[in-house]
Design a protein around this motif. Structure first.
Motif, PDB file in Angstrom:
ATOM      1  N   ILE A  51       0.844  -1.195   0.000  1.00  0.00           N
ATOM      2  CA  ILE A  51       0.000   0.000   0.000  1.00  0.00           C
ATOM      3  C   ILE A  51       0.884   1.250   0.000  1.00  0.00           C
ATOM      4  O   ILE A  51       0.601   2.214  -0.693  1.00  0.00           O
ATOM      5  CB  ILE A  51      -0.951  -0.012   1.223  1.00  0.00           C
ATOM      6  CG1 ILE A  51      -1.978  -1.123   1.056  1.00  0.00           C
ATOM      7  CG2 ILE A  51      -1.642   1.332   1.378  1.00  0.00           C
ATOM      8  CD1 ILE A  51      -2.786  -1.406   2.296  1.00  0.00           C
ATOM      9  N   ALA A  71       0.478  -3.751  -4.906  1.00  0.00           N
ATOM     10  CA  ALA A  71      -0.182  -4.530  -3.856  1.00  0.00           C
ATOM     11  C   ALA A  71      -1.012  -5.678  -4.436  1.00  0.00           C
ATOM     12  O   ALA A  71      -1.058  -6.772  -3.882  1.00  0.00           O
ATOM     13  CB  ALA A  71      -1.064  -3.604  -3.019  1.00  0.00           C
ATOM     14  N   GLN A  72      -1.660  -5.394  -5.584  1.00  0.00           N
ATOM     15  CA  GLN A  72      -2.559  -6.375  -6.183  1.00  0.00           C
ATOM     16  C   GLN A  72      -1.864  -7.686  -6.519  1.00  0.00           C
ATOM     17  O   GLN A  72      -2.492  -8.735  -6.533  1.00  0.00           O
ATOM     18  CB  GLN A  72      -3.177  -5.814  -7.478  1.00  0.00           C
ATOM     19  CG  GLN A  72      -4.269  -4.803  -7.269  1.00  0.00           C
ATOM     20  CD  GLN A  72      -3.737  -3.390  -7.149  1.00  0.00           C
ATOM     21  OE1 GLN A  72      -2.566  -3.174  -6.905  1.00  0.00           O
ATOM     22  NE2 GLN A  72      -4.620  -2.412  -7.309  1.00  0.00           N
ATOM     23  N   VAL A  76      -0.758 -10.911  -0.607  1.00  0.00           N
ATOM     24  CA  VAL A  76      -0.595 -10.722   0.826  1.00  0.00           C
ATOM     25  C   VAL A  76      -1.980 -10.671   1.460  1.00  0.00           C
ATOM     26  O   VAL A  76      -2.903 -10.097   0.892  1.00  0.00           O
ATOM     27  CB  VAL A  76       0.123  -9.381   1.100  1.00  0.00           C
ATOM     28  CG1 VAL A  76       0.384  -9.212   2.574  1.00  0.00           C
ATOM     29  CG2 VAL A  76       1.408  -9.302   0.329  1.00  0.00           C
TER      30      VAL A  76
END
Lengths: 352, 283
Positions: A51, A71-72, A76
């Motif tokens: 993020i 992030a995608q 995680v």
């Protein structure tokens, strides 16, 4: 999977929050990032999941450098402090979301969701909406959603902060159970030392963007690297006394009390030091006796906590079983410490 | 009447004036004739159809559709740029309608901006706004839509910024790309503002006509004549000079009734109560 932060640096505008931090999360372990608010532990967490962007250094998932991976694509699982459940979706849809956006087959999704719901004990809640769930149930849903994709790492951001005391206790062991069962590497961000000690394999304690010490809970409690760590861990907290070294002996309270320096790395004569004494080590039957007056009594049920004021006005704490006769405030006591249990710090606060 | 007489320089005694008024004023009667007239005049069907076209296209394409596009696009822009874009799209709303429409006329008329550019490229000079029915409609929708989009944009923008940040973070780490984030998180969260803008703008479009009056004035022919404009034309600006207050008022009344009925349908159909109640989840 093993996660490594290498010289990780994070800035917000002009302010450098974290500079060249190094941290390794071992495969399958639960590592607690412990520290007071504003120390950068959440920033670290948000950087691991992508993020926040990295301003320097690298983030490695196994051998793969994910510093520039969005992030995608990091796979995680994150449990947010507010749980961040999608309010317009059912519990099933919430848990299925990471799989839905990957366009997995409907039947596969159903199986996986059912399996994970079983693991976190919310099998019968799948049709409900988040608003119809209690705090603990929402937390379980958030956990299920984080785990359903079989993440490389599970990140928990103050997961227990929004729960009441009883649920907190329950979820503490639940999260640990689920993490142990899935064997997924996990990072727990918390400011609560009890949480960190009771849930994690290792603790990384942070202060002002820096990691001070990484160790197992027991080791960190017994062998803190400095006075900050010693003070942060343990409840009731450790008490500090000023003293100095004189010819192999420690002198305190205007030399009224003297005992042999317990360690081997003896400081030079006249060095000022601080003694850290935990409440469980200031007890009636210990050898080096220090007299004082009870200034405060706190009844905790099973135990009583006493604050003892010494001649020079400093305070020692003692915790004793309430089975023994309880002592009134203002009473004079002569309790003692054990030299080898005393933690010794130099003027800068570092452990000697 | 007195003014008209003075203009013609005719002087009358009070008695004559009185007689003339009695003859000229036909008095009022309870009648449904105007409504009957409405049902038989073919133009009624035309203006009804025009109104539906006008409201539907302006509403869906601009007041809701384009407003959403603007709000979402500016949400993903850096703050400063987003502010500039939003301010630009507010200009049509805050500029005086007459000036605003004159700008559109400059753009489209025979010696206007469009022709100045297209003519050298070999496109025949024409009045782009009134050239064909389709063109007239395109410009009517554009002119009104550019004004209407700003309200939706502002409402949607603030609604998007009100979505709890962790929800957006969560969707990102859950693997949702931009489009999926919009589709699965942002749009569902905008349900209530979208509904509000739809209802509010639908009702306000039904009764709005000033931009059409100023631009096409219902033309070419009466192809862009909407209901509210027809009411105005009949009552206050009749082509033949005989102002039909009664008929115009009857048209306006029908519009009010349609508006009220639609409000009720909206309220029922979209379960307003459910949407405006206090949220039970706190994020």
């Amino acid at each position: 999977m093993e996660i490594i932060l290498e010289d990780f640096t994070k800035r917000f505008g002009e302010v450098t929050v974290i500079e060249k931090m190094n941290l390794k999360i071992r495969e399958g372990e639960l590592l607690a990032l412990l520290g007071p608010s504003g120390c950068g532990k959440s920033t670290t967490l948000f950087t691991i999941c992508g993020i926040h962007r990295v301003d320097g250094g690298r983030v490695l998932f196994g051998d793969q450098d994910v510093s520039r991976v969005p992030a995608q694509q990091r796979n995680v699982g994150v449990v947010f402090q507010s749980y961040a459940l999608y309010p317009h979706m059912s519990v099933f849809e919430n848990i299925a979301f990471p799989l839905t956006v990957r366009k997995e087959h409907k039947n596969t999704i159903r199986e996986k969701v059912a399996e994970i719901a079983e693991l976190v004990h919310i099998g019968e809640l799948l049709k409900r909406r988040p608003e119809q769930l209690s705090g603990g149930q929402q937390q379980r849903v958030a956990l299920a959603r984080a785990l359903v994709r079989k993440p490389s790492i599970l990140l928990l951001d103050e997961p227990l902060a929004n729960l009441d005391a009883k649920l907190r206790l329950e979820m503490r062991s639940e999260i640990r159970r689920i993490q142990l069962e899935t064997r997924i590497s996990a990072v727990l961000v918390t400011h609560d030392q009890v949480e960190a000690m009771s849930m994690s394999d290792r603790i990384a304690i942070m202060k002002e963007g820096e990691i001070l010490q990484v160790a197992s809970p027991t080791e960190m409690y017994q062998q803190p690297i400095n006075d900050f760590v010693a003070g942060f861990l343990g409840n009731p907290p450790i008490a500090f006394l000023d003293a100095h070294v004189q010819e192999g002996e420690i002198h305190l309270l205007n030399r009224k009390i003297q005992f042999n320096f317990p360690g081997s790395s003896m400081p030079t004569n006249g060095t000022k030091i601080r003694l850290g004494i935990r409440p469980e080590h200031y007890q009636p039957n210990n050898p080096i006796q220090i007299p004082g007056t009870i200034s405060f009594v706190e009844t905790q049920g099973r135990e009583n906590l006493y604050d003892v004021m010494l001649d020079d006005g400093s305070i020692l704490r003692s915790i004793q079983s309430s089975a023994t006769e309880s002592i009134e405030k203002s009473a004079q006591v002569l309790w003692g410490i054990q030299p080898d249990k005393v933690l010794i710090f130099d003027q800068a606060g570092n452990r000697i | 009447m007195k003014a008209a007489l003075a203009e013609l320089q005719i002087e009358l005694t009070p008695y004559q004036i009185n007689t003339l008024s009695q003859a000229a004023y036909t008095g009022w009667v309870w009648t449904t004739d105007n409504f009957h007239k409405m049902t038989i005049l073919p133009e009624t069907k035309q203006i009804l159809f025009n109104t539906i076209i006008y409201v539907t296209f302006t509403l869906l394409l601009f007041n809701v559709g384009f407003a959403l596009v603007l709000a979402i696009a500016t949400f993903y822009l850096p703050k400063g740029q987003a502010g500039i874009f939003r301010a630009l799209w507010l200009l049509p709303r805050i500029s005086p309608s007459v000036l605003y429409v004159v700008l559109w006329k400059w753009l489209t008329w025979d010696t206007g901006f469009l022709n100045a550019i297209l003519n050298p490229l070999g496109v025949a000079q024409r009045n782009w706004m009134l050239d064909t029915t389709l063109n007239a409609w395109v410009f009517v929708v554009l002119i009104n839509g550019f004004i209407g989009a700003s309200m939706g944009m502002i409402l949607f923008s603030s609604a998007i910024t009100a979505i709890p940040k962790p929800l957006l973070y969560a969707s990102e780490v859950d693997g949702a790309n931009r489009w999926q984030q919009i589709r699965f998180i942002i749009l569902p969260q905008l349900k209530w503002p979208i509904l509000f803008v739809t209802v509010y703008q639908c009702l306000s479009l039904l009764t709005s006509f000033e931009q059409i009056l100023l631009s096409t004035d219902g033309g070419p022919g009466s192809t862009t004549e909407v209901w509210a404009l027809a009411a105005y034309h009949n009552a206050l600006d009749n082509y033949w000079g005989n102002l039909q207050y009664g008929y115009g008022a009857a048209l306006a009344l029908v519009l009010v009734v349609i508006g009220v009925i639609m409000s009720f349908i909206f309220l029922r159909f979209f379960r307003f109560q459910e949407l405006v109640r206090q949220p039970r989840i706190e994020q």
